[in-house]
Design an enzyme around this catalytic site. Structure first.
Site, PDB file in Angstrom:
ATOM      1  N   TYR A 138       0.726  -1.564   0.017  1.00 38.40           N
ATOM      2  CA  TYR A 138       0.064   0.180   0.005  1.00 38.40           C
ATOM      3  C   TYR A 138       0.773   1.143  -0.013  1.00 38.40           C
ATOM      4  O   TYR A 138       0.281   2.498   0.201  1.00 38.40           O
ATOM      5  CB  TYR A 138      -0.972   0.137   1.236  1.00 38.40           C
ATOM      6  CG  TYR A 138      -2.176  -1.123   1.111  1.00 38.40           C
ATOM      7  CD1 TYR A 138      -1.848  -2.421   0.875  1.00 38.40           C
ATOM      8  CD2 TYR A 138      -3.373  -0.597   0.912  1.00 38.40           C
ATOM      9  CE1 TYR A 138      -2.826  -3.307   0.826  1.00 38.40           C
ATOM     10  CE2 TYR A 138      -4.410  -1.724   0.634  1.00 38.40           C
ATOM     11  CZ  TYR A 138      -3.954  -2.968   0.586  1.00 38.40           C
ATOM     12  OH  TYR A 138      -5.091  -3.726   0.675  1.00 38.40           O
ATOM     13  N   LYS A 188       4.209 -14.811   5.245  1.00 36.31           N
ATOM     14  CA  LYS A 188       4.616 -15.889   4.190  1.00 36.31           C
ATOM     15  C   LYS A 188       5.973 -15.800   4.015  1.00 36.31           C
ATOM     16  O   LYS A 188       6.590 -15.814   2.792  1.00 36.31           O
ATOM     17  CB  LYS A 188       3.876 -15.482   2.868  1.00 36.31           C
ATOM     18  CG  LYS A 188       4.008 -16.171   1.679  1.00 36.31           C
ATOM     19  CD  LYS A 188       3.232 -17.626   1.807  1.00 36.31           C
ATOM     20  CE  LYS A 188       3.106 -18.444   0.420  1.00 36.31           C
ATOM     21  NZ  LYS A 188       2.489 -19.699   0.932  1.00 36.31           N
ATOM     22  N   ASP A 227      -1.571 -18.433   3.615  1.00 30.54           N
ATOM     23  CA  ASP A 227      -2.472 -19.286   2.992  1.00 30.54           C
ATOM     24  C   ASP A 227      -3.260 -20.215   3.886  1.00 30.54           C
ATOM     25  O   ASP A 227      -4.426 -20.481   3.858  1.00 30.54           O
ATOM     26  CB  ASP A 227      -2.007 -19.772   1.740  1.00 30.54           C
ATOM     27  CG  ASP A 227      -0.639 -20.507   2.257  1.00 30.54           C
ATOM     28  OD1 ASP A 227       0.023 -20.073   3.027  1.00 30.54           O
ATOM     29  OD2 ASP A 227       0.125 -21.339   1.318  1.00 30.54           O
ATOM     30  N   ASP A 251      -5.770  -6.837   5.231  1.00 33.59           N
ATOM     31  CA  ASP A 251      -7.061  -6.330   4.600  1.00 33.59           C
ATOM     32  C   ASP A 251      -7.704  -7.620   3.928  1.00 33.59           C
ATOM     33  O   ASP A 251      -9.106  -7.913   4.305  1.00 33.59           O
ATOM     34  CB  ASP A 251      -6.558  -5.571   3.476  1.00 33.59           C
ATOM     35  CG  ASP A 251      -7.623  -4.717   2.670  1.00 33.59           C
ATOM     36  OD1 ASP A 251      -8.840  -4.658   3.193  1.00 33.59           O
ATOM     37  OD2 ASP A 251      -7.521  -4.116   1.842  1.00 33.59           O
ATOM     38  N   ASP A 255     -11.749  -9.222   5.836  1.00 35.45           N
ATOM     39  CA  ASP A 255     -13.022  -9.525   4.876  1.00 35.45           C
ATOM     40  C   ASP A 255     -13.254 -10.915   4.794  1.00 35.45           C
ATOM     41  O   ASP A 255     -14.480 -11.207   5.065  1.00 35.45           O
ATOM     42  CB  ASP A 255     -12.616  -9.104   3.570  1.00 35.45           C
ATOM     43  CG  ASP A 255     -12.853  -7.526   3.062  1.00 35.45           C
ATOM     44  OD1 ASP A 255     -12.676  -6.778   4.323  1.00 35.45           O
ATOM     45  OD2 ASP A 255     -12.993  -7.348   2.256  1.00 35.45           O
TER      46      ASP A 255
END
Ligand code: GGG
Length: 355
Positions: A138, A188, A227, A251, A255
């Site tokens: 971002y 990750k 993941d 983010d 969601d």
């Protein structure tokens, strides 16, 4: 304006509904704040503009005046939602991403909690995503060049020790304050060993920082590759308590977690820094339902409660949260995202009647 909670004569709240259903749900949050009456100092609301619509009207997505008023005159703020286009538009940049940076609101705290009696919810979900709010992809440093493979698009992913440390500290503080005291670091680093490796190591090192002196010794620490975290979130959400993640993973995970509790329309957040707090529903501007009067106001109302809680107005925050929980539990006034038939204003009235 950095007066302590008890010294304030009034509470100045910047309201930035921005785009789409933000304009329908932020007024509901305002009404809930007014309803708590003397449990907070007299609220004074300052209407401010930002967003895509603001850009199309004025050529500026985040007016300097909005930032200055927030910085110099407001104690806190509520932001609605923004509809940035998915294509590059010259001169436009996401105002919410910019606002988080300009006000140094480095943590986005997103609680996802199921209300026990809400239909068909098993198992119970009670977790908080602590999302780093200022860097990762971002930083929006993207380039487009033409090479031997045709167009080549690149983006910088920035992870710094400073930002990872302070989001780590925020996450440990939050974990310590919760009954289960469990923190999961999301990364990750098996693939992105430099960037995610730095995030992981820096957050892990928070309990050993000078001055911490065993403060977090009761917090248990786990880690999950992003993941596998999403997989386990759907299979066994009850294993998670506080999840701390770099910006993009946070983010997406929040969601995804919202799907476990019925609707994104229920999930609040605060953007928090050391000196300012801004409530913001996690949902976006929902152009498909804009103007229909059926947007779920509960995420914004809960964001107002979260903002007040962070300012230590605990009683006011509890009154709002309890009212929202009752409305969900009763199931009589729910918007269509929760399979109800009520309008935004009917849900708001139901909440106000219980505050
Ligand atoms: N209230 C959350 C929200 O507006 N989500 C949409 C979002 O963040 N969009 C990014 C943007 O439009 O710039």
């Amino acid at each position: 304006r950095s007066l302590s909670t008890s010294a304030r004569q009034s509470l100045k709240i910047g309201l930035i509904p921005a785009d789409g259903i933000g304009k329908e749900v932020i007024p509901a949050a305002k009404a809930a704040i007014i309803a708590v009456g003397s449990d907070i100092p007299k609220p004074e609301f300052i209407d401010l503009v930002a967003g895509w619509e603001c850009f199309t009207r004025t050529g500026v997505a985040l007016p300097e005046e909005t930032v200055e008023i927030l910085k110099n005159e407001c104690d806190c703020a509520l932001f609605g939602s923004v509809s940035s286009p998915s294509r590059k538009v010259v001169g436009y940049s996401s105002p919410i991403v910019a606002l988080r940076k300009k006000l140094d609101l480095y943590a986005n705290i997103r609680p996802v909690t199921s209300v026990a009696a809400q239909s068909g919810q098993k198992p119970a979900v009670d977790l908080v995503v602590v999302r780093e709010n200022t860097e990762c992809l971002y930083v929006k440093e993207e380039t487009l060049t033409v090479g031997e493979n045709g167009k080549e698009a690149r983006a910088t992913r920035l992870i710094t020790e400073r930002a990872s440390r302070r989001i780590g500290q925020m996450a440990f503080e939050l974990a310590k304050s919760r009954p289960r005291k469990h923190l999961t670091i999301i990364h990750k680093s098996n693939v992105l060993s430099v960037t995610d490796g730095l995030f992981r190591e820096t957050v892990r090192a928070v309990p050993s920082l000078p001055g911490v002196d065993g403060k977090y010794s009761d917090v248990t620490i786990a880690e999950q590759l992003v993941d596998s975290a999403v997989y386990r979130l759907f299979r066994e959400p009850e294993i998670f308590d506080v999840m701390v993640a770099p910006n993009l993973y946070g983010d997406i995970i929040s969601d995804a977690a919202a799907a476990l509790v019925g609707s994104l329309g229920l999930i609040p957040s605060v953007n928090a820094g050391d000196n300012f707090v801004m409530g913001e529903p996690v949902h976006g501007s929902a152009p498909d339902i804009e103007g229909k009067g059926i947007a779920n106001p509960l995420a914004s109302i809960r964001s107002a409660a979260l903002m007040l809680r962070r300012l230590d107005y605990t009683k006011a925050a509890d009154r709002i949260d309890n009212a929202v929980d009752q409305v969900i539990r009763e199931g009589r006034y729910l918007t269509p995202d929760l399979k109800g038939k009520s309008t935004t204003s009917e849900v708001l009235e139901a909440v106000l009647s219980k505050i």
